[in-house]
Design a protein around this motif. Structure first.
Motif, PDB file in Angstrom:
ATOM      1  N   GLU A  92      -8.175  -7.235   7.127  1.00 56.88           N
ATOM      2  CA  GLU A  92      -8.773  -8.554   6.959  1.00 56.88           C
ATOM      3  C   GLU A  92      -8.416  -9.449   8.138  1.00 56.88           C
ATOM      4  O   GLU A  92      -7.667  -9.049   9.012  1.00 56.88           O
ATOM      5  N   ARG A  93      -8.962 -10.673   8.109  1.00 61.14           N
ATOM      6  CA  ARG A  93      -8.742 -11.595   9.218  1.00 61.14           C
ATOM      7  C   ARG A  93      -7.274 -11.841   9.500  1.00 61.14           C
ATOM      8  O   ARG A  93      -6.864 -11.966  10.630  1.00 61.14           O
ATOM      9  N   GLY A  94      -6.458 -11.934   8.471  1.00 63.72           N
ATOM     10  CA  GLY A  94      -5.041 -12.234   8.663  1.00 63.72           C
ATOM     11  C   GLY A  94      -4.223 -11.023   9.080  1.00 63.72           C
ATOM     12  O   GLY A  94      -3.051 -11.151   9.410  1.00 63.72           O
ATOM     13  N   ASP A  95      -4.809  -9.840   9.021  1.00 65.17           N
ATOM     14  CA  ASP A  95      -4.121  -8.634   9.476  1.00 65.17           C
ATOM     15  C   ASP A  95      -4.172  -8.588  11.005  1.00 65.17           C
ATOM     16  O   ASP A  95      -4.772  -9.444  11.641  1.00 65.17           O
ATOM     17  N   PHE A 111     -10.009  -6.640  22.817  1.00 66.41           N
ATOM     18  CA  PHE A 111     -11.424  -6.973  22.590  1.00 66.41           C
ATOM     19  C   PHE A 111     -11.822  -6.624  21.149  1.00 66.41           C
ATOM     20  O   PHE A 111     -12.599  -7.358  20.529  1.00 66.41           O
ATOM     21  N   ALA A 114     -10.444  -9.438  19.133  1.00 63.95           N
ATOM     22  CA  ALA A 114     -11.241 -10.655  19.325  1.00 63.95           C
ATOM     23  C   ALA A 114     -12.539 -10.606  18.526  1.00 63.95           C
ATOM     24  O   ALA A 114     -13.047 -11.644  18.102  1.00 63.95           O
ATOM     25  N   SER A 115     -13.065  -9.399  18.305  1.00 65.54           N
ATOM     26  CA  SER A 115     -14.437  -9.266  17.801  1.00 65.54           C
ATOM     27  C   SER A 115     -14.540  -8.936  16.315  1.00 65.54           C
ATOM     28  O   SER A 115     -15.495  -9.364  15.666  1.00 65.54           O
ATOM     29  N   VAL A 116     -13.624  -8.151  15.773  1.00 64.63           N
ATOM     30  CA  VAL A 116     -13.753  -7.784  14.361  1.00 64.63           C
ATOM     31  C   VAL A 116     -13.518  -9.031  13.506  1.00 64.63           C
ATOM     32  O   VAL A 116     -12.539  -9.743  13.696  1.00 64.63           O
ATOM     33  N   ARG A 117     -14.434  -9.308  12.618  1.00 72.36           N
ATOM     34  CA  ARG A 117     -14.397 -10.519  11.773  1.00 72.36           C
ATOM     35  C   ARG A 117     -14.262 -11.782  12.616  1.00 72.36           C
ATOM     36  O   ARG A 117     -13.645 -12.754  12.205  1.00 72.36           O
ATOM     37  N   ARG A 118     -14.814 -11.759  13.814  1.00 71.95           N
ATOM     38  CA  ARG A 118     -14.777 -12.878  14.768  1.00 71.95           C
ATOM     39  C   ARG A 118     -13.361 -13.304  15.127  1.00 71.95           C
ATOM     40  O   ARG A 118     -13.120 -14.453  15.478  1.00 71.95           O
ATOM     41  N   GLY A 119     -12.429 -12.348  15.068  1.00 68.02           N
ATOM     42  CA  GLY A 119     -11.091 -12.674  15.558  1.00 68.02           C
ATOM     43  C   GLY A 119      -9.993 -12.369  14.570  1.00 68.02           C
ATOM     44  O   GLY A 119      -9.901 -13.003  13.524  1.00 68.02           O
TER      45      GLY A 119
ATOM     46  N   LEU B 151     -19.960  -8.712  10.871  1.00 65.04           N
ATOM     47  CA  LEU B 151     -18.531  -8.373  10.855  1.00 65.04           C
ATOM     48  C   LEU B 151     -17.952  -8.221  12.255  1.00 65.04           C
ATOM     49  O   LEU B 151     -16.742  -8.146  12.426  1.00 65.04           O
ATOM     50  N   GLY B 153     -18.111 -10.067  16.047  1.00 69.07           N
ATOM     51  CA  GLY B 153     -18.676 -11.207  16.750  1.00 69.07           C
ATOM     52  C   GLY B 153     -17.620 -12.110  17.333  1.00 69.07           C
ATOM     53  O   GLY B 153     -16.488 -11.697  17.563  1.00 69.07           O
ATOM     54  N   ALA B 154     -18.024 -13.350  17.587  1.00 65.04           N
ATOM     55  CA  ALA B 154     -17.120 -14.297  18.234  1.00 65.04           C
ATOM     56  C   ALA B 154     -17.501 -15.705  17.797  1.00 65.04           C
ATOM     57  O   ALA B 154     -18.632 -15.948  17.371  1.00 65.04           O
ATOM     58  N   LYS B 326     -15.899 -11.284   4.784  1.00 67.32           N
ATOM     59  CA  LYS B 326     -14.855 -11.851   5.645  1.00 67.32           C
ATOM     60  C   LYS B 326     -13.979 -12.846   4.902  1.00 67.32           C
ATOM     61  O   LYS B 326     -12.894 -13.165   5.340  1.00 67.32           O
TER      62      LYS B 326
END
Lengths: 365, 365
Positions: A92-95, A111, A114-119, B151, B153-154, B326
C-alpha cells in the motif's frame, strides 16, 4: 548526516555494519510498513540472506523482487514488471520499496516507488561505492530510453539511506574504481581541499578502513549540500554533471555494454575531456589537467577515448547523443566546464563546432 | 480562477471560446516552448485542425501524437510509445506536453509529462465535461495496471488549464451525462447549496449557455479549493473519491469496457451505493437517498448495479477490487460515507463483511 529538504528531509547513515541495524532503523521511521526489496541477482547471492534475517528479527514483512544485474534492467519492461509485482504483493501507499544494490537497482526501484500508487515510501541500501556516494542521495530516479540514459523518471526522495561501507569489501575492483571517479568529481567540481586530501589518501580509501568511510561521508555531504540548495536542478545541482555529458555519450556509444565501459569509467573519461576542453578554451592551466590525469590514471581509471576497448562510432553519433542530453536547452549545448580544480561552472551556448572538432581530434588519439 | 499551490500555482481559464486564444495564452506563460499535443483520434477529427491553426498563428512549434480513444490507451505500451515519441521529437525540459482530450488523454499525457526528462511542463485543454470539472485540475496523472485503475502514475500539476465550454457542444449525450455525475458529486460531498442549485438548473446545464459555464466554474472552484488544502491526498482530498471506490470496482468488473460502463456512470452508481450504504448504517435519512436518486435518474444516469448491461462478476471479485483501491491502508477498508447531502466524511475501518453483505444484496436487485 541529514539531507535538508523541509518535509522531505531524510537521514543518511554511513559506516561499517549499519546494514545490520536496518530492521530497527526502518521500524523507527516507518512503523508497520511492509517492504518490497528490489535487488540484483549478484547482490542477492552475496548479501540478501543476512539482510532478510535482520528484517525478520525486527518483524518487518517483505517480499524480494530480483532483477538481472546490469544497466539493461533499467528498461520499460523491467519497470512494468516490477510495478505489477509490487501491486500483486498488495503493498500500500504507506509501505516501502527498498533498493538493495548499486546505481541501477536504486534508479529503477526509485522510479517504481515514485510511480506505484502515485508514490510510495522509498529506502536506499546502496551496495556499491558509486551508489553510496552518488546515486542513492538526491532523489533522481529513472530508466533508460532508446534515445539515452535516464531520460524517463522522476524526482523521488528516499525516506532513509543506509550506506554500509563493509559491503564494499566484496565489490569487484573495477566497480570500486568506477565509483571512485564520482568521489574525485566532488573534489574537482567544488572542493579543491578534498581533492588534495584524496591525492594524499587515495590508497587508504582503496584499502578500506577510516579513510574509506571518510571519503564516502565527505562525498555524501557534498551531494546533500548541493541537493538541499537545488532539489530539482534549476541551477547549481547541474554542477554534479561534471564529466557526465561526455560520459553519457560514451556509454550510449558502446550501447551500454558494461564489458566495454561502466558508468564511472565513462565519467572518468568525461571529466578528463571536460578539463581538456576547458584548457583548450584557455580557461585553466595545463598543470591542473595533468594533476587530474595523474590522479585518475593512478587510481586505474581510463582517461582517453582509446582506453575504451573496441571501435567507437563516428563523431556524428557522439554529437547526436550530446544533443539529446537532459542538460540541453533551446537547442543550445550546455557543459560543465572548469576554471581550475574545485572550480566548475555551468557554461551555456557552447559552440557545437568546437566540441565536434575537439572530439574528432580525441577520436584519433 | 487560480489553483493556489505556492510555486506550482496555476490558472484555469473557463468559458466559451477560450481555446481560440490558446496560442497567446501559452506564449505568455511558456515563452518559446514547443509542444507535443497528445490527443485521441475522435477529438483530433473534430477539433485538432482549428486548434493547430491557432498555435501556428502564434508561432508555437508543435507535434501531434494521437492515441486510440478509450480507457485502454492508459496502458504501459502506449505510455512507453508516447515517451519515446516525445524524445524523438527532441522536446526539452522547458518544452511542454499538452493534453487535448478527455480524462484518458489527460491522465496519460500528464504521466508522460511527469516522467520524460523527470518532468516537463504540462498544459491541459480538456474537451469533455468530466475532464473540465475533474481530471484536468489537481495534478493526478496515471495509467491502469492489471490490478486496477490509475495504480501507476504521478502527482504532476499542469502549468495551465484551458476549459473551453463550447467544445462540449459536440460531446455525445452519454459522455455529457457521465461528466455530470462528477458535477453532482461536488454538491453532495460538501456543498448542499450547489446541489440545490443543480436541482433547479439541471436542464439549463444540459442545454448549454450560462448555467453550464457556471456549473463548470463552481465544480473547478470546489476541486481547486480541496487540492490547494491537500495536494497529495493526506486527508481532505480523499472526499473527492465519493462514489469512486465502488465505481472503480464496477469499471474493473466490466474489464473497462466502455460500451457497458464509462467512468462517470460508475461514479453515479458508486455515489448511490455510498448513500444507500450510509443509510443502512443509520447515518442519514432515506429522504436524502431518494433526493439523490431522483436527481441522478432525472439526468439519465444509472444508479443500480442492474443498470449495467450484461452479467456482473460474483461479489468476491468486487471485494477483491475494493481491497486493491489506493485508499486501502493497513488492510483496512476506507470509504467516503455521508451524513447528509453536502456532508461526506472519510470512514476508516469499515467492516468488510458489512460491505460484502450489502453488495450481495444489491447484486440480486
Amino acid at each position: 548526516m541529514k539531507v535538508q529538504l523541509g518535509a522531505r528531509s531524510y537521514d543518511i547513515l554511513i559506516g561499517r555494519g549499519v546494514m545490520h541495524g536496518a530492521g530497527r532503523t526502518i521500524s523507527a521511521r516507518l512503523p508497520k510498513a511492509r517492504l518490497a526489496i528490489i535487488t540484483d541477482e549478484t547482490v542477492a547471492r552475496l548479501h540478501l540472506e543476512r539482510f532478510r534475517d535482520g528484517l525478520d528479527a525486527a518483524g518487518i514483512g517483505h517480499v524480494c523482487l530480483p532483477v538481472p544485474a546490469g544497466e539493461r534492467s533499467k528498461s520499460f519492461p523491467v519497470f512494468q514488471s516490477l510495478c505489477e509485482q509490487v501491486l500483486d504483493a498488495r503493498l500500500e501507499r504507506g509501505d516501502a520499496i527498498l533498493a538493495f544494490g548499486g546505481g541501477v537497482v536504486g534508479d529503477l526501484a526509485g522510479f517504481v516507488a515514485a510511480s506505484v500508487r502515485r508514490g510510495m515510501s522509498f529506502i536506499q541500501v546502496p551496495t556499491t561505492l558509486l551508489a553510496q556516494v552518488d546515486s542513492s542521495v538526491g532523489g533522481k530516479t529513472g530508466i533508460n530510453a532508446p534515445q539515452g540514459k535516464n531520460l524517463i523518471g522522476a524526482f523521488h526522495q528516499p525516506a532513509l539511506v543506509l550506506a554500509d561501507t563493509a559491503l564494499l569489501d566484496t565489490l569487484p575492483d573495477r566497480d570500486f574504481r568506477a565509483g571512485y571517479a564520482e568521489v574525485v568529481k566532488y573534489g574537482l567540481l567544488g572542493d579543491a581541499a578534498f581533492f588534495e586530501w584524496l591525492e594524499v589518501n587515495r590508497q587508504g580509501v582503496f584499502r578500506g578502513g577510516a579513510e574509506r568511510d571518510e571519503a564516502v561521508a565527505r562525498s555524501c555531504q557534498a551531494k546533500a549540500d548541493v541537493v538541499a540548495a537545488d532539489e530539482l536542478e534549476g541551477g547549481r545541482r547541474a554542477l554534479l554533471n561534471l564529466g557526465h555529458t561526455f560520459g553519457h555519450a560514451l556509454e550510449a556509444a558502446v550501447d551500454y555494454h558494461t564489458e566495454r565501459l561502466v558508468h564511472g569509467e565513462g565519467v572518468a573519461i568525461g571529466i578528463m575531456l571536460a578539463f581538456e576542453f576547458s584548457a583548450r578554451l584557455g580557461l585553466l592551466p595545463d598543470l591542473d589537467v595533468g594533476r587530474v590525469k595523474h590522479h585518475l590514471t593512478g587510481a586505474g581509471l581510463p582517461t582517453r577515448l582509446s582506453d575504451i576497448p573496441g571501435q567507437l562510432p563516428p563523431v556524428d553519433v557522439l554529437m547526436d547523443s550530446i544533443a539529446q542530453d537532459k542538460k540541453v536547452s533551446r537547442g543550445e549545448l550546455t557543459f560543465i566546464l572548469v576554471r581550475g580544480i574545485g572550480q566548475a561552472f555551468v557554461e551555456r551556448g557552447v559552440d557545437p563546432a568546437a566540441v565536434r572538432a575537439f572530439l574528432e581530434e580525441k577520436l584519433t588519439q
